[in-house]
Scaffold this motif. Structure first.
Motif, mmCIF file in Angstrom:
data_model
loop_
_atom_site.group_PDB
_atom_site.id
_atom_site.type_symbol
_atom_site.label_atom_id
_atom_site.label_comp_id
_atom_site.label_asym_id
_atom_site.label_seq_id
_atom_site.Cartn_x
_atom_site.Cartn_y
_atom_site.Cartn_z
ATOM 1 N N PHE A 26 0.815 -1.209 0.000
ATOM 2 C CA PHE A 26 0.000 0.000 0.000
ATOM 3 C C PHE A 26 0.854 1.266 0.000
ATOM 4 N N THR A 60 0.294 2.276 5.489
ATOM 5 C CA THR A 60 -0.972 1.537 5.424
ATOM 6 C C THR A 60 -2.114 2.513 5.637
ATOM 7 N N GLN A 98 -3.265 -5.693 5.471
ATOM 8 C CA GLN A 98 -2.561 -4.827 4.524
ATOM 9 C C GLN A 98 -1.128 -4.614 4.994
ATOM 10 N N ALA A 150 0.789 -10.105 5.910
ATOM 11 C CA ALA A 150 0.224 -8.802 6.259
ATOM 12 C C ALA A 150 -0.333 -8.799 7.680
#
Length: 669
Positions: free
Chosen positions: A48, A61, A67, A124
Motif C-alpha cells: 500500500f 498503510t 494490509q 500482512a
C-alpha cells in the motif's frame, strides 16, 4: 609521452573509483517531508505504501485490514570491506500511528535493514510485513528491524501492546521495552503511547557494534539516555555487507493509518542532518463520512440490540445464580467478617483443582489470594441442616477474636445453600511430621524441636485459660502442626481425633482440657523420639510409643528413645525432662495430668517436675486402639458449667482453627 599519458589515465581511473566508493560509503540523505518529485525517485515502494499529496507524508498503510506496505531507499547501504573504517550508521525519523475511530490499531511499524527490498512474500499480519512462517527465524532472512509494536501477541512473546523492540531475523525481539523516553529535566523515563496519533521522534544509532534506540515527543530534544541498547554484529546478519534501509508496516485484523513524516540517514554521526521539525506536515486524521442508514439496517440494529439485551439479562441471571449466597438478618453484625462468594471464587480461580490443598470427609481446602490479605486457605464444608448455624457462625466470629502471638485466627466465612466456606491464612512451610518422617526435609535440631513444643504449649495454655471462653483443640499431632512461609511459625486445626493421641476417657466423658493435655503429651514424645505415637510396622514391644519410652526409663536408658538423627547434639537434661513430662501428660488417669499452665512452667524450667517414676500408677499405659467412637463428632462442649467452648464446627463437620510458631491445623492434613 605515452608513458605520461598512461600514468594520467591510471590516476583518472583511481579518482573515479575513489569517488564512487566514497559515495557508496557515505550514503546520506534527508527528507523534511516527502514530495512526489524528490522522494518518488529515491524511494522503492510496494504494497500500500505511497506518498500522500499535498500532505507530503509517506503513508505505509490505511484503515483496511490485512494490509502491508514497504518503503526503502533505492540504493543499498554498503558496509565496505572488512578492512575499512568501523561500521556505523545513524538515522532519525518522525512517525505517527493514527487509530481509526471505533477500532483498535494495527500491528505497528518497523525501521528495517534488509538484504533485499522486495518483501512481498511477507505476511500482512503478525509479522509487521517483515516475515512469513518459513522466513521467520531463518538466518537467510538477513533482516534487522527496530519495531514500534502496538499489539500484544502470545505467538511473538510480546511484553505488552505498546513496546519497542530490536529484531534479528525473526519477529520475536531480542530485547524490548515499553515505549517511553528519558526526561533529562525530571531524571526518569516517561511513557509514550505509540498509538496516540501524535508524532514521535525516533533515533537509531549504530556504532562499534552497539545499537541504541531513542524515542521522544516531536518537540523534544534528543534524550541523553536511549530506551534500548544492544550489541549487534551487523556483518553476521548481512554477510555480503550490504543492506537496504527503510520501513515496513502491516495492519492484520486490526487497522490504523501509519505515517512517516520525515527521515534523515547517514553513515556518519557528524554528517547526519537533523530534521527540520518546522517543515514537517501535520498528521492526517481520519475523516468520518455521514451515510444515510437504510430501514433494513435500522431493523437489524434493533434486532441486534434486543439480542444483546437478552444475552446480558441471561448472563446476569447466570451470574446471580453462580454467586448466590444465603444471608439472614442475624448475620448483619458479622458483616466485616463475611466474604462474598464471588470474591472467594475469583481468589481460588474458580476453586481450580490445581489449587486444591486437601480433600477428606470434612470437604475440600483450596489455596487462593485476596487483595490486601494475601494468600488464603478456603475450606468448603457441606451441610444440610440449618439447625445450630447461628451458634456456629457466632463461634467462627469468636475464633476470629482470639489474640495470641502464636494464634492465627479465622479470617471470616461465607454461606451458600448446602455449603459453608471458612477463610483462614495460608501456611506454606509444610507440617512438622514432614520434617520428622519425610527424608526430603532436613531433620529438625533439638533447639528447633524444643521451640516448637514451647510454642504449642503456649498456644494451648492460652486457649484453655487465656481466652474469654475455654477453647479445645481436639487433635494435636505432628501432621496438624504447620510451619508458615518463613519456617519459623506453625499452624493447626482440630479434627475428630487420631489413634495414639486419644485419651481413654474420650469414650465415656468426651473431650476436655485434659484430653488436649494427653494429646500434647503424645506430641511431645513424637517430636523428641522422631516416631509416631502408634506404629503398627514396629515390633510389638515398640509399637506404642508411650509404653516404649516408659520401658526405656524403667531400664535407666531414656536416651535410647531419643531420635537418632539428633546425633548427641542435645542437652540430656532437657531431653529427659521433655520425655518424662510427655509421660506425665499421657497418664491414663486424667487427674494425674498437669494443666497447660503447669506444663508451661515445667517445659520452660520455671518449676521442677513432680516426683514420679515409671511404676507410678497410670504412667506408661498405652490407650487401646479405638476407632469410630460414637459421640466424638465435633460439637460445642462445655468444659465448665459456666463456659461454653466456641469451636469451629457446623453440623456434621470438623472444626478448624489456626495457631502459629505453632499454629494448630486439623482436618487430618
Amino acid at each position: 609521452m605515452a608513458q605520461r599519458f598512461y600514468l594520467l589515465l591510471l590516476l583518472l581511473i583511481f579518482l573515479v573509483n575513489l569517488i564512487c566508493f566514497s559515495s557508496q560509503q557515505d550514503l546520506s540523505f534527508v527528507f523534511n517531508g516527502f514530495n512526489q518529485d524528490q522522494a518518488g525517485d529515491e524511494l522503492l515502494l510496494d504494497g500500500f505504501a505511497r506518498i500522500q499529496s499535498p500532505e507530503r507524508v509517506l503513508q505505509l498503510t490505511d484503515g483496511t485490514t490485512q494490509q502491508k506496505g514497504h518503503a526503502f531507499f533505492n540504493r543499498p547501504f554498503d558496509f565496505g570491506s572488512a578492512s575499512s573504517q568501523s561500521l556505523s550508521f545513524f538515522t532519525q525519523f518522525v512517525c505517527a500511528l493514527v487509530p481509526k475511530p471505533g477500532f483498535y490499531g494495527g500491528h505497528g511499524i518497523a525501521f528495517v535493514l534488509s538484504s533485499a527490498h522486495n518483501l512481498k512474500k511477507a505476511y500482512a499480519s503478525s509479522y509487521l510485513g517483515l516475515f512469513n512462517r518459513s522466513t521467520n527465524g531463518s538466518p537467510s532472512s538477513h533482516v534487522l528491524a527496530v519495531e514500534l509494536d502496538t499489539v500484544q501477541s502470545a505467538e511473538t512473546d510480546d511484553m505488552d501492546n505498546n513496546h519497542v523492540g530490536i529484531d534479528e531475523n525473526r519477529i520475536q525481539s531480542v530485547v524490548s521495552a515499553s515505549a517511553s523516553y528519558y526526561s533529562d529535566r525530571e531524571g526518569k523515563n516517561i511513557s509514550l503511547i505509540l498509538l496516540s496519533g501524535d508524532p514521535i521522534q525516533v533515533w537509531v544509532d549504530y556504532e562499534d557494534t552497539l545499537l541504541n534506540v531513542t524515542l521522544a515527543p516531536l518537540r523534544n530534544q534528543k534524550p541523553s539516555k536511549p530506551l534500548l541498547s544492544r550489541t549487534i554484529n551487523l556483518t553476521a546478519i548481512f554477510p555480503d555487507r550490504k543492506a537496504f534501509v527503510g520501513f515496513s508496516a502491516a495492519t492484520g485484523s486490526s487497522i490504523s493509518n501509519q505515517y512517516i513524516l520525515g527521515w534523515s540517514f547517514s553513515r556518519s554521526r557528524r554528517l547526519l542532518k537533523s530534521l527540520d521539525i518546522s517543515e514537517l506536515s501535520t498528521v492526517p486524521l481520519f475523516t468520518e463520512q455521514k451515510r444515510k442508514r437504510s430501514p433494513l439496517l435500522i431493523v437489524l440494529l434493533v434486532i441486534l440490540t434486543l439480542v444483546v439485551i437478552g444475552g446480558l439479562g441471561g448472563y446476569y441471571l447466570y451470574r446471580r445464580k453462580k454467586y448466590a449466597e444465603v444471608r439472614e438478618p442475624w448475620e448483619k453484625e458479622y458483616g466485616p467478617l463475611r466474604y462474598s462468594y464471588e470474591s472467594l471464587y475469583k481468589a481460588t480461580k474458580g476453586f481450580n483443582k490445581d489449587g486444591r490443598l486437601g480433600k477428606g470427609g470434612f470437604g475440600e481446602v483450596y489455596k487462593g489470594s485476596l487483595p490486601l490479605v494475601g494468600d488464603i486457605a478456603v475450606k468448603r464444608l457441606s451441610h444440610n441442616a440449618e439447625q445450630g448455624m447461628k451458634q456456629f457462625v457466632a463461634e467462627v466470629v469468636t475464633m476470629g477474636s482470639l489474640q495470641h502471638k502464636n494464634l492465627v485466627p479465622l479470617l471470616g466465612y461465607c454461606r451458600r445453600k448446602g455449603e459453608l466456606l471458612l477463610v483462614s491464612k495460608y501456611m506454606e512451610g509444610g507440617s512438622v511430621d514432614q520434617y520428622l518422617f519425610n527424608g526430603d526435609k532436613p531433620p529438625l535440631s533439638w533447639s528447633q524441636r524444643l521451640a516448637i513444643l514451647r510454642d504449642i504449649a503456649s498456644a494451648l495454655c492460652y486457649l484453655h485459660t487465656g481466652a474469654s471462653q475455654v477453647v479445645l483443640h481436639r487433635d494435636i499431632k505432628a501432621s496438624n502442626v504447620m510451619f508458615d512461609d518463613h519456617g519459623a511459625n506453625l499452624s493447626a486445626t482440630a479434627a475428630v481425633g487420631t489413634i495414639g493421641y486419644m485419651a481413654l476417657e474420650l469414650i465415656s466423658t468426651g473431650t476436655s482440657t485434659k484430653t488436649d493435655v494427653y494429646a500434647f503429651g503424645a506430641f511431645m514424645l513424637e517430636v523428641t523420639c522422631g516416631r509416631r505415637p502408634f506404629d503398627p510396622e514396629m515390633p510389638v514391644e515398640k509399637r506404642h510409643l508411650v509404653k516404649w519410652v516408659c520401658e526405656c526409663w524403667r531400664k535407666h536408658s531414656l536416651v535410647d528413645a531419643i531420635d537418632t538423627r539428633l546425633r548427641d547434639k542435645f542437652t540430656l537434661g532437657e531431653v529427659e525432662m521433655v520425655l518424662k513430662l510427655g509421660l506425665l501428660c499421657t497418664s491414663i488417669i486424667p487427674e494425674s495430668r498437669p494443666n497447660m499452665e503447669k506444663v508451661m512452667q515445667y517445659i520452660n524450667r520455671d518449676q521442677a517436675l513432680p516426683d514420679f517414676s515409671p511404676d507410678t500408677p497410670g504412667i506408661g499405659v498405652s490407650t487401646p486402639m479405638v476407632m469410630g467412637i460414637p459421640g466424638l463428632a465435633i460439637t460445642s462442649t462445655s468444659v465448665t458449667s459456666s463456659a461454653s467452648v466456641p469451636l469451629v464446627s457446623p453440623p456434621s463437620t470438623n472444626n478448624s482453627m489456626f495457631i502459629s510458631h505453632t499454629i494448630l491445623n486439623g482436618d487430618g492434613r
